[in-house]
Design an enzyme around this catalytic site. Structure first.
Site, PDB file in Angstrom:
ATOM      1  N   SER A 162       0.972  -1.258   0.087  1.00 37.21           N
ATOM      2  CA  SER A 162       0.010  -0.083   0.135  1.00 37.21           C
ATOM      3  C   SER A 162       0.894   1.239   0.327  1.00 37.21           C
ATOM      4  O   SER A 162       2.181   1.127   0.465  1.00 37.21           O
ATOM      5  CB  SER A 162      -0.897   0.079   1.148  1.00 37.21           C
ATOM      6  OG  SER A 162      -1.387   1.270   1.488  1.00 37.21           O
ATOM      7  N   TYR A 177      -2.050  -1.013  10.283  1.00 42.91           N
ATOM      8  CA  TYR A 177      -2.101  -1.743   8.785  1.00 42.91           C
ATOM      9  C   TYR A 177      -0.984  -0.904   8.237  1.00 42.91           C
ATOM     10  O   TYR A 177      -0.327  -2.048   7.271  1.00 42.91           O
ATOM     11  CB  TYR A 177      -3.326  -1.064   8.279  1.00 42.91           C
ATOM     12  CG  TYR A 177      -3.660  -0.966   7.027  1.00 42.91           C
ATOM     13  CD1 TYR A 177      -4.142  -2.085   6.358  1.00 42.91           C
ATOM     14  CD2 TYR A 177      -3.426  -0.002   6.102  1.00 42.91           C
ATOM     15  CE1 TYR A 177      -4.378  -2.498   4.763  1.00 42.91           C
ATOM     16  CE2 TYR A 177      -3.383  -0.089   4.619  1.00 42.91           C
ATOM     17  CZ  TYR A 177      -4.084  -1.267   4.040  1.00 42.91           C
ATOM     18  OH  TYR A 177      -4.370  -1.336   2.767  1.00 42.91           O
TER      19      TYR A 177
END
Length: 286
Positions: free
Chosen positions: A178, A191
Site C-alpha cells: 500500500s 495496517y
C-alpha cells in the site's frame, strides 16, 4: 476513461470486514476495458481476497489473458459467486475456496486443492487484508493488532510457504502492499506497519528466489474503491475518499489490475523485488 470512474462514492457504512461488494454504491469496476493478448495462456494463479475489489479485477484480467484462477475469500459468498459467474462468462475456469487465511493449515489446503484441480501453480497473488482505523496507538487492542498482522502479513508467509514447492522456474509471486507503507497513515498505524512488512518480505524473498528464476514483486495501490473502504470508514470519510490525491478521485480496481498482469507475465521477466505504484499521483520513494 469510463464515465463511472469519475463518480464519487456515496456516503455509506458497512459493519463487517472485509465488506461486501454487492452492497457498494457505486459498484467498483472490475472488468478490463479492452481485450488482452493472452499473456498468461495456460497459467494457473491463486489470488487471496479474490472475491471482490482489487482481487476480483485481477482475477478477471488474468482470465482474459488466458489463466485459470483459484479465488480465496473469507465468507463473502455472494461476491465470490458473482466473481465466479464473471469468470465463466469470460470463458475462464475458477476454483472458489472459502476460509480464513490466518490459519496456516487452511493456506496449505488452498494450494493442495489448486494442484488437485489444475495440476500446477504458476502465479501467487497475496492480496487479502483488513484495516481498522484508530485515533491513537492507545486505542489499538492486542486483539486488533494480532488480527491485522495475522491477516495482512502472516498469511502471506503461510500461503507462499505452501506454494513454493510447486512454483517452477519462471513463476511469479505478487504481493499487495500500500501507499501507506511509504508515507504512513496516522489512523492506520498497525495496517501501515503490515504493509511496510510486505515491502520487506517482497524484497527479501525476491533475493532469496532469484537464482531459481522465481520473481517476487509487489503493487502498492493508493486510494482504490473496494469493499474495504465502506467497511472501514464513516459515511463522511467514504464520501471524501480519494479526493486528496493529485488526480482528485479514487482509483477503480480495474485500473490497478494491469499492474498485476504485467508482473505475472513475461513482460516483467527482468523485474524482481520491485513495487509498482498505481496511486493517483502521489510521489513516494519506493
Amino acid at each position: 476513461m469510463k464515465e463511472t470512474k469519475d463518480k464519487a462514492p456515496k456516503a455509506q457504512k458497512q459493519d463487517k470486514q472485509p465488506g461486501d461488494q454487492f452492497k457498494m454504491d457505486p459498484q467498483p469496476e472490475s472488468k478490463a476495458d479492452n481485450a488482452q493478448a493472452k499473456k498468461l495462456e495456460s497459467k494457473v494463479a491463486i489470488i487471496s481476497g479474490g472475491d471482490s475489489g482489487i482481487g476480483r479485477a485481477v482475477a478477471l484480467a488474468f482470465v482474459r489473458e488466458g489463466a485459470q484462477v483459484c479465488i480465496t475469500y473469507l465468507d463473502e459468498e455472494k461476491d465470490a459467486k458473482e466473481t465466479e459467474k464473471l469468470i465463466k462468462e469470460a470463458g475462464g475456469n475458477c476454483l472458489l475456496i472459502a476460509g480464513d487465511v490466518r490459519d496456516d493449515k487452511h493456506c496449505d489446503a488452498i494450494v493442495a486443492k489448486t494442484i488437485d484441480s489444475f495440476g500446477k501453480l504458476d502465479i501467487l497473488v497475496n492480496n487479502a487484508a483488513v484495516q481498522y482505523p484508530q485515533k491513537s496507538l492507545l486505542d489499538i487492542s492486542n486483539e486488533q493488532l494480532q488480527k491485522t498482522f495475522q491477516t495482512n502479513i502472516f498469511a502471506y508467509f503461510y500461503l507462499t510457504r505452501a506454494a513454493l514447492p510447486y512454483l517452477k522456474e519462471g513463476a511469479s509471486i505478487i504481493n499487495t502492499t500500500s501507499v501507506t507503507a511509504y508515507r504512513g497513515s496516522e489512523h492506520l498505524i498497525d495496517y501501515a506497519s503490515t504493509k511496510g512488512a510486505i515491502v520487506g518480505f517482497t524484497r527479501s524473498l525476491a533475493n532469496n528466489l532469484a537464482k531459481k528464476n522465481i520473481r517476487v514483486n509487489g503493487v502498492a495501490p493508493g486510494p482504490i474503491w473496494t469493499p474495504l473502504i465502506p467497511a472501514s470508514f464513516s459515511k463522511k470519510k467514504v464520501a471524501e475518499f480519494g479526493k486528496d490525491v493529485p488526480m482528485g478521485r479514487p482509483g477503480q480496481p480495474n485500473e490497478v489490475a494491469p499492474s498485476y498482469v504485467f508482473l505475472a507475465s513475461d513482460d516483467a521477466s527482468y523485474m524482481t523485488g520491485q513495487i509498482i505504484h498505481p496511486n493517483g499521483g502521489e510521489v513516494v520513494n519506493g
